[in-house]
Scaffold this active site. Structure first.
Site, PDB file in Angstrom:
ATOM      1  N   LEU A   1       0.796  -1.236   0.000  1.00  0.00           N
ATOM      2  CA  LEU A   1       0.000   0.000   0.000  1.00  0.00           C
ATOM      3  C   LEU A   1       0.833   1.293   0.000  1.00  0.00           C
ATOM      4  O   LEU A   1       0.274   2.369   0.178  1.00  0.00           O
ATOM      5  CB  LEU A   1      -0.982   0.020   1.195  1.00  0.00           C
ATOM      6  CG  LEU A   1      -1.916  -1.183   1.313  1.00  0.00           C
ATOM      7  CD1 LEU A   1      -2.876  -0.998   2.470  1.00  0.00           C
ATOM      8  CD2 LEU A   1      -2.660  -1.431   0.020  1.00  0.00           C
ATOM      9  N   ASP A   2       2.134   1.192  -0.204  1.00  0.00           N
ATOM     10  CA  ASP A   2       2.930   2.412  -0.329  1.00  0.00           C
ATOM     11  C   ASP A   2       4.175   2.163  -1.181  1.00  0.00           C
ATOM     12  O   ASP A   2       5.275   2.614  -0.851  1.00  0.00           O
ATOM     13  CB  ASP A   2       3.332   2.943   1.050  1.00  0.00           C
ATOM     14  CG  ASP A   2       3.714   4.422   1.008  1.00  0.00           C
ATOM     15  OD1 ASP A   2       3.314   5.117   0.055  1.00  0.00           O
ATOM     16  OD2 ASP A   2       4.411   4.881   1.932  1.00  0.00           O
ATOM     17  N   ILE A   3       3.974   1.438  -2.290  1.00  0.00           N
ATOM     18  CA  ILE A   3       5.073   1.198  -3.217  1.00  0.00           C
ATOM     19  C   ILE A   3       5.410   2.505  -3.926  1.00  0.00           C
ATOM     20  O   ILE A   3       4.554   3.118  -4.566  1.00  0.00           O
ATOM     21  CB  ILE A   3       4.704   0.123  -4.263  1.00  0.00           C
ATOM     22  CG1 ILE A   3       4.468  -1.233  -3.580  1.00  0.00           C
ATOM     23  CG2 ILE A   3       5.791   0.004  -5.330  1.00  0.00           C
ATOM     24  CD1 ILE A   3       5.708  -1.873  -3.013  1.00  0.00           C
TER      25      ILE A   3
ATOM     26  N   ASN B   1      10.685   3.915  -1.302  1.00  0.00           N
ATOM     27  CA  ASN B   1      10.579   2.695  -0.509  1.00  0.00           C
ATOM     28  C   ASN B   1      11.191   1.486  -1.208  1.00  0.00           C
ATOM     29  O   ASN B   1      10.989   0.350  -0.780  1.00  0.00           O
ATOM     30  CB  ASN B   1       9.113   2.402  -0.178  1.00  0.00           C
ATOM     31  CG  ASN B   1       8.574   3.352   0.867  1.00  0.00           C
ATOM     32  OD1 ASN B   1       9.338   3.967   1.611  1.00  0.00           O
ATOM     33  ND2 ASN B   1       7.255   3.492   0.943  1.00  0.00           N
TER      34      ASN B   1
ATOM     35  N   THR C   1       0.787   7.705  -0.534  1.00  0.00           N
ATOM     36  CA  THR C   1       1.528   8.781  -1.192  1.00  0.00           C
ATOM     37  C   THR C   1       0.783   9.225  -2.442  1.00  0.00           C
ATOM     38  O   THR C   1       0.470   8.405  -3.300  1.00  0.00           O
ATOM     39  CB  THR C   1       2.944   8.311  -1.565  1.00  0.00           C
ATOM     40  OG1 THR C   1       3.610   7.860  -0.375  1.00  0.00           O
ATOM     41  CG2 THR C   1       3.740   9.448  -2.188  1.00  0.00           C
TER      42      THR C   1
END
Length: 241
Positions: A68-70, A74, A108
């Site tokens: 959920l935040d690729i 990261n 993001t």
């Protein structure tokens, strides 16, 4: 420490997470407005490695993990530029691969799919959308991702392929243009499908990994064929029975 008005000795336990030092830093440091500053073989290695890492999160355990935040920040790179997906602070361990709904959107901006931004829906296609954004930015730059909306998929693929062809040709002594350009065009085409507005039109991460594996199998056959002697197909044709 103070305890009921008296100073007493106390044992304080602190837990510390220790991570491997990543010499290459995070991927976002290597992406400019125009494209990724890294050479294509390294870019392709990072793309494939990230896809395989995400596939592991989605399929290795009984319950899939949605990151959920690729995003490039990261994706960390080690000394050999092998990518490793980091920061699972927003990740979810889900009981099934069905769609879930959240009340508060976290993530993001620019990497969250439209169904999540608009309605809070979370599914395995969330990470696929984010992955597509990362790949396109690697191949076309930060500004190129936004410019893709102004072109048809075909025109955008040609645009990205032409840019990378020029970069490859400028490299002294480089000779494998045909194979690398095939990788470029196929990869950007997959990435465009990953960012489809309708999540049902996006491939699963399993599909993406499979398509890249098929591409490598095709390239291996091409390489073997190119190494054959030119008259090999005629060998034995005139041997008398």
């Amino acid at each position: 420490m103070d305890h009921k008005g008296d100073l007493v000795f106390a044992k304080i336990m602190e837990r510390v997470l220790c991570f491997e030092y990543m010499h290459g830093g995070s991927l976002d440091k290597h992406i400019t407005d125009e494209s990724c500053k890294l050479d294509w073989p390294i870019c392709y290695k990072i793309i494939r490695g990230t896809c395989e890492g995400l596939h592991h999160l989605h399929t290795a355990q009984e319950k899939p993990i949605f990151h959920l935040d690729i995003k490039p920040a990261n994706i960390l790179l080690d000394k050999s530029m092998t990518p490793k997906i980091a920061d699972l602070g927003l990740s979810k361990l889900v009981s099934s691969t069905l769609t879930h709904k959240t009340e508060i959107a976290k993530g993001t901006q620019g990497y969250m799919p439209p169904e999540y931004v608009e309605s809070g829906f979370v599914s395995k296609k969330f990470d696929v959308f984010s992955l597509g954004v990362v790949i396109i930015k690697m191949m076309a730059g930060n500004m190129g991702y936004f410019c893709r909306a102004e072109k048809s998929p075909k025109d955008f693929i040609e645009h990205v392929t032409e840019n990378w062809t020029r970069r490859l040709q400028e490299k002294p002594g480089y000779s494998s243009h045909q194979i690398d350009i095939l990788r470029v065009s196929t990869t950007v085409e997959i990435a465009l499908r990953c960012v489809a507005k309708d999540r049902k039109e996006r491939p699963s991460i399993k599909d993406v990994v499979h398509e890249l594996a098929e591409l490598e199998a095709k390239i291996e056959k091409m390489s073997l064929a190119s190494d054959l002697p030119k008259d090999l197909t005629f060998q034995g044709a005139e041997v008398p029975l």
